[in-house]
Design a protein around this motif. Structure first.
Motif, PDB file in Angstrom:
ATOM      1  N   TYR A 185     -11.549   5.091   8.121  1.00  0.00           N
ATOM      2  CA  TYR A 185     -10.133   5.774   7.877  1.00  0.00           C
ATOM      3  C   TYR A 185     -10.110   6.809   6.839  1.00  0.00           C
ATOM      4  O   TYR A 185     -11.086   6.718   6.004  1.00  0.00           O
ATOM      5  CB  TYR A 185      -8.835   4.923   7.424  1.00  0.00           C
ATOM      6  N   ARG A 186      -9.522   7.915   6.940  1.00  0.00           N
ATOM      7  CA  ARG A 186      -9.521   9.046   5.939  1.00  0.00           C
ATOM      8  C   ARG A 186      -8.747   8.712   5.053  1.00  0.00           C
ATOM      9  O   ARG A 186      -7.840   9.720   4.685  1.00  0.00           O
ATOM     10  CB  ARG A 186      -9.455  10.370   6.668  1.00  0.00           C
ATOM     11  N   ILE A 187      -8.644   7.757   4.505  1.00  0.00           N
ATOM     12  CA  ILE A 187      -7.579   7.244   3.370  1.00  0.00           C
ATOM     13  C   ILE A 187      -8.454   7.136   2.239  1.00  0.00           C
ATOM     14  O   ILE A 187      -9.079   6.016   1.868  1.00  0.00           O
ATOM     15  CB  ILE A 187      -6.898   6.000   3.584  1.00  0.00           C
ATOM     16  N   PRO A 188      -8.606   8.122   1.106  1.00  0.00           N
ATOM     17  CA  PRO A 188      -9.250   7.895   0.000  1.00  0.00           C
ATOM     18  C   PRO A 188      -8.614   7.016  -0.897  1.00  0.00           C
ATOM     19  O   PRO A 188      -7.442   6.639  -1.160  1.00  0.00           O
ATOM     20  CB  PRO A 188      -8.740   9.421  -0.901  1.00  0.00           C
ATOM     21  N   VAL A 189      -9.418   5.929  -1.850  1.00  0.00           N
ATOM     22  CA  VAL A 189      -9.038   5.200  -2.672  1.00  0.00           C
ATOM     23  C   VAL A 189      -8.168   5.570  -3.668  1.00  0.00           C
ATOM     24  O   VAL A 189      -7.204   5.100  -3.929  1.00  0.00           O
ATOM     25  CB  VAL A 189     -10.235   4.521  -3.122  1.00  0.00           C
ATOM     26  N   TRP A 190      -8.514   6.947  -4.231  1.00  0.00           N
ATOM     27  CA  TRP A 190      -7.616   7.468  -5.148  1.00  0.00           C
ATOM     28  C   TRP A 190      -6.265   7.721  -4.864  1.00  0.00           C
ATOM     29  O   TRP A 190      -5.024   7.485  -5.574  1.00  0.00           O
ATOM     30  CB  TRP A 190      -8.050   9.090  -5.800  1.00  0.00           C
ATOM     31  N   VAL A 191      -6.008   8.122  -3.468  1.00  0.00           N
ATOM     32  CA  VAL A 191      -4.521   8.118  -3.106  1.00  0.00           C
ATOM     33  C   VAL A 191      -3.624   6.786  -3.053  1.00  0.00           C
ATOM     34  O   VAL A 191      -2.599   6.528  -3.353  1.00  0.00           O
ATOM     35  CB  VAL A 191      -4.743   8.517  -1.496  1.00  0.00           C
ATOM     36  N   LEU A 192      -4.399   5.766  -2.844  1.00  0.00           N
ATOM     37  CA  LEU A 192      -3.905   4.287  -2.776  1.00  0.00           C
ATOM     38  C   LEU A 192      -3.662   4.012  -4.246  1.00  0.00           C
ATOM     39  O   LEU A 192      -2.604   3.378  -4.569  1.00  0.00           O
ATOM     40  CB  LEU A 192      -4.598   3.249  -2.192  1.00  0.00           C
ATOM     41  N   VAL A 193      -4.384   4.388  -5.119  1.00  0.00           N
ATOM     42  CA  VAL A 193      -4.482   4.147  -6.477  1.00  0.00           C
ATOM     43  C   VAL A 193      -3.295   4.858  -7.087  1.00  0.00           C
ATOM     44  O   VAL A 193      -2.228   4.439  -7.727  1.00  0.00           O
ATOM     45  CB  VAL A 193      -5.607   4.260  -7.503  1.00  0.00           C
ATOM     46  N   ASN A 194      -3.092   6.058  -6.924  1.00  0.00           N
ATOM     47  CA  ASN A 194      -2.333   6.945  -7.364  1.00  0.00           C
ATOM     48  C   ASN A 194      -0.721   6.279  -6.670  1.00  0.00           C
ATOM     49  O   ASN A 194       0.271   6.400  -7.641  1.00  0.00           O
ATOM     50  CB  ASN A 194      -2.529   8.283  -6.856  1.00  0.00           C
ATOM     51  N   TYR A 195      -0.755   5.831  -5.743  1.00  0.00           N
ATOM     52  CA  TYR A 195       0.383   5.539  -4.933  1.00  0.00           C
ATOM     53  C   TYR A 195       1.029   4.208  -5.715  1.00  0.00           C
ATOM     54  O   TYR A 195       1.979   4.024  -6.381  1.00  0.00           O
ATOM     55  CB  TYR A 195       0.226   5.085  -3.458  1.00  0.00           C
ATOM     56  N   GLY A 240       4.602   2.272  -6.288  1.00  0.00           N
ATOM     57  CA  GLY A 240       4.594   1.755  -4.910  1.00  0.00           C
ATOM     58  C   GLY A 240       3.714   0.213  -4.766  1.00  0.00           C
ATOM     59  O   GLY A 240       2.692  -0.114  -5.841  1.00  0.00           O
ATOM     60  N   SER A 241       4.299  -0.558  -4.264  1.00  0.00           N
ATOM     61  CA  SER A 241       3.754  -1.930  -4.133  1.00  0.00           C
ATOM     62  C   SER A 241       2.726  -2.219  -3.086  1.00  0.00           C
ATOM     63  O   SER A 241       2.560  -1.251  -2.062  1.00  0.00           O
ATOM     64  CB  SER A 241       4.802  -2.926  -3.781  1.00  0.00           C
ATOM     65  N   ASP A 242       2.076  -3.281  -3.066  1.00  0.00           N
ATOM     66  CA  ASP A 242       1.040  -3.514  -1.833  1.00  0.00           C
ATOM     67  C   ASP A 242       1.656  -3.536  -0.687  1.00  0.00           C
ATOM     68  O   ASP A 242       1.017  -2.914   0.404  1.00  0.00           O
ATOM     69  CB  ASP A 242      -0.003  -4.544  -2.232  1.00  0.00           C
ATOM     70  N   ALA A 243       2.813  -4.189  -0.517  1.00  0.00           N
ATOM     71  CA  ALA A 243       3.507  -4.456   0.666  1.00  0.00           C
ATOM     72  C   ALA A 243       3.961  -2.960   1.118  1.00  0.00           C
ATOM     73  O   ALA A 243       3.866  -2.856   2.260  1.00  0.00           O
ATOM     74  CB  ALA A 243       4.847  -5.237   0.427  1.00  0.00           C
ATOM     75  N   ALA A 244       4.588  -2.172   0.400  1.00  0.00           N
ATOM     76  CA  ALA A 244       4.767  -0.784   0.733  1.00  0.00           C
ATOM     77  C   ALA A 244       3.442   0.121   1.216  1.00  0.00           C
ATOM     78  O   ALA A 244       3.790   0.474   2.523  1.00  0.00           O
ATOM     79  CB  ALA A 244       5.565  -0.044  -0.132  1.00  0.00           C
ATOM     80  N   LEU A 245       2.450  -0.183   0.586  1.00  0.00           N
ATOM     81  CA  LEU A 245       1.349   0.620   1.081  1.00  0.00           C
ATOM     82  C   LEU A 245       0.835  -0.053   2.372  1.00  0.00           C
ATOM     83  O   LEU A 245       0.838   0.869   3.431  1.00  0.00           O
ATOM     84  CB  LEU A 245       0.177   0.212   0.160  1.00  0.00           C
ATOM     85  N   LEU A 246       0.872  -1.323   2.549  1.00  0.00           N
ATOM     86  CA  LEU A 246       0.757  -1.996   3.994  1.00  0.00           C
ATOM     87  C   LEU A 246       1.612  -1.658   5.040  1.00  0.00           C
ATOM     88  O   LEU A 246       1.330  -1.309   6.243  1.00  0.00           O
ATOM     89  CB  LEU A 246       0.595  -3.378   3.972  1.00  0.00           C
ATOM     90  N   ARG A 247       2.887  -1.076   4.734  1.00  0.00           N
ATOM     91  CA  ARG A 247       3.912  -0.653   5.652  1.00  0.00           C
ATOM     92  C   ARG A 247       3.627   0.740   5.754  1.00  0.00           C
ATOM     93  O   ARG A 247       3.827   1.196   7.117  1.00  0.00           O
ATOM     94  CB  ARG A 247       5.366  -1.037   4.873  1.00  0.00           C
ATOM     95  N   ASP A 248       3.535   1.451   5.044  1.00  0.00           N
ATOM     96  CA  ASP A 248       3.123   3.036   5.116  1.00  0.00           C
ATOM     97  C   ASP A 248       1.860   3.394   5.664  1.00  0.00           C
ATOM     98  O   ASP A 248       1.748   4.496   6.297  1.00  0.00           O
ATOM     99  CB  ASP A 248       3.460   3.731   3.792  1.00  0.00           C
ATOM    100  N   TYR A 249       0.895   2.600   5.563  1.00  0.00           N
ATOM    101  CA  TYR A 249      -0.508   2.725   6.130  1.00  0.00           C
ATOM    102  C   TYR A 249      -0.846   1.402   6.932  1.00  0.00           C
ATOM    103  O   TYR A 249      -1.422   0.485   6.633  1.00  0.00           O
ATOM    104  CB  TYR A 249      -1.508   2.776   5.078  1.00  0.00           C
ATOM    105  N   PRO A 250      -0.155   1.337   8.101  1.00  0.00           N
ATOM    106  CA  PRO A 250      -0.257   0.099   9.286  1.00  0.00           C
ATOM    107  C   PRO A 250      -1.738  -0.097   9.648  1.00  0.00           C
ATOM    108  O   PRO A 250      -2.005  -1.300  10.040  1.00  0.00           O
ATOM    109  CB  PRO A 250       0.795   0.377  10.144  1.00  0.00           C
ATOM    110  N   SER A 251      -2.778   0.693   9.382  1.00  0.00           N
ATOM    111  CA  SER A 251      -4.081   0.482   9.590  1.00  0.00           C
ATOM    112  C   SER A 251      -4.842  -0.258   8.688  1.00  0.00           C
ATOM    113  O   SER A 251      -5.829  -0.802   9.018  1.00  0.00           O
ATOM    114  CB  SER A 251      -4.724   1.874  10.114  1.00  0.00           C
ATOM    115  N   LEU A 252      -4.194  -0.442   7.453  1.00  0.00           N
ATOM    116  CA  LEU A 252      -4.893  -0.903   6.354  1.00  0.00           C
ATOM    117  C   LEU A 252      -4.424  -2.655   6.228  1.00  0.00           C
ATOM    118  O   LEU A 252      -3.244  -2.979   7.021  1.00  0.00           O
ATOM    119  CB  LEU A 252      -4.429  -0.524   5.020  1.00  0.00           C
ATOM    120  N   THR A 253      -5.429  -3.206   5.927  1.00  0.00           N
ATOM    121  CA  THR A 253      -5.289  -4.736   5.515  1.00  0.00           C
ATOM    122  C   THR A 253      -5.242  -5.095   4.124  1.00  0.00           C
ATOM    123  O   THR A 253      -5.618  -4.303   3.159  1.00  0.00           O
ATOM    124  CB  THR A 253      -6.118  -5.488   5.985  1.00  0.00           C
ATOM    125  N   ALA A 254      -4.535  -6.341   4.074  1.00  0.00           N
ATOM    126  CA  ALA A 254      -4.732  -6.770   2.475  1.00  0.00           C
ATOM    127  C   ALA A 254      -6.121  -6.702   1.977  1.00  0.00           C
ATOM    128  O   ALA A 254      -6.322  -6.271   0.805  1.00  0.00           O
ATOM    129  CB  ALA A 254      -4.105  -8.012   2.469  1.00  0.00           C
TER     130      ALA A 254
END
Length: 87
Positions: free
Chosen positions: A25-35, A40-54
């Motif tokens: 995926y073209r989802i940089p780690v820094w974007v997730l860290v900044n989120y 933002g919570s992990d649950a929100a990340l998983l909702r907003d980026y449905p292709s990601l897994t825990a």
């Protein structure tokens, strides 16, 4: 065979500026860290980026801890870049 933590994060020249991304995926780690830093919570990340897994998130958090300076620099560069936009 399931992916290991180590191969969930990739850095590919020419993809997302060579930043560390979630594999496939073209989802940089820094974007997730900044989120997450912005509340933002992990649950929100998983909702907003449905292709990601825990497991993807866990790999991202481990990568961010191991490469804190790289992640901080990428976040800072992104924030500085926004100031240069002319409308």
């Amino acid at each position: 065979m399931p992916a290991t933590r180590e191969d969930r994060i990739t850095k590919t020249p020419g993809v997302c500026g060579g930043d560390a991304c979630i594999r496939g995926y073209r989802i940089p780690v820094w974007v997730l860290v900044n989120y997450r830093r912005l509340g933002g919570s992990d649950a929100a990340l998983l909702r907003d980026y449905p292709s990601l897994t825990a497991a993807d998130l866990e790999a991202a958090w481990r990568y961010a801890v191991a490469h804190a300076e790289e992640i901080d620099r990428a976040i800072q560069e992104n924030e500085e870049g926004e100031e240069g936009i002319v409308e």
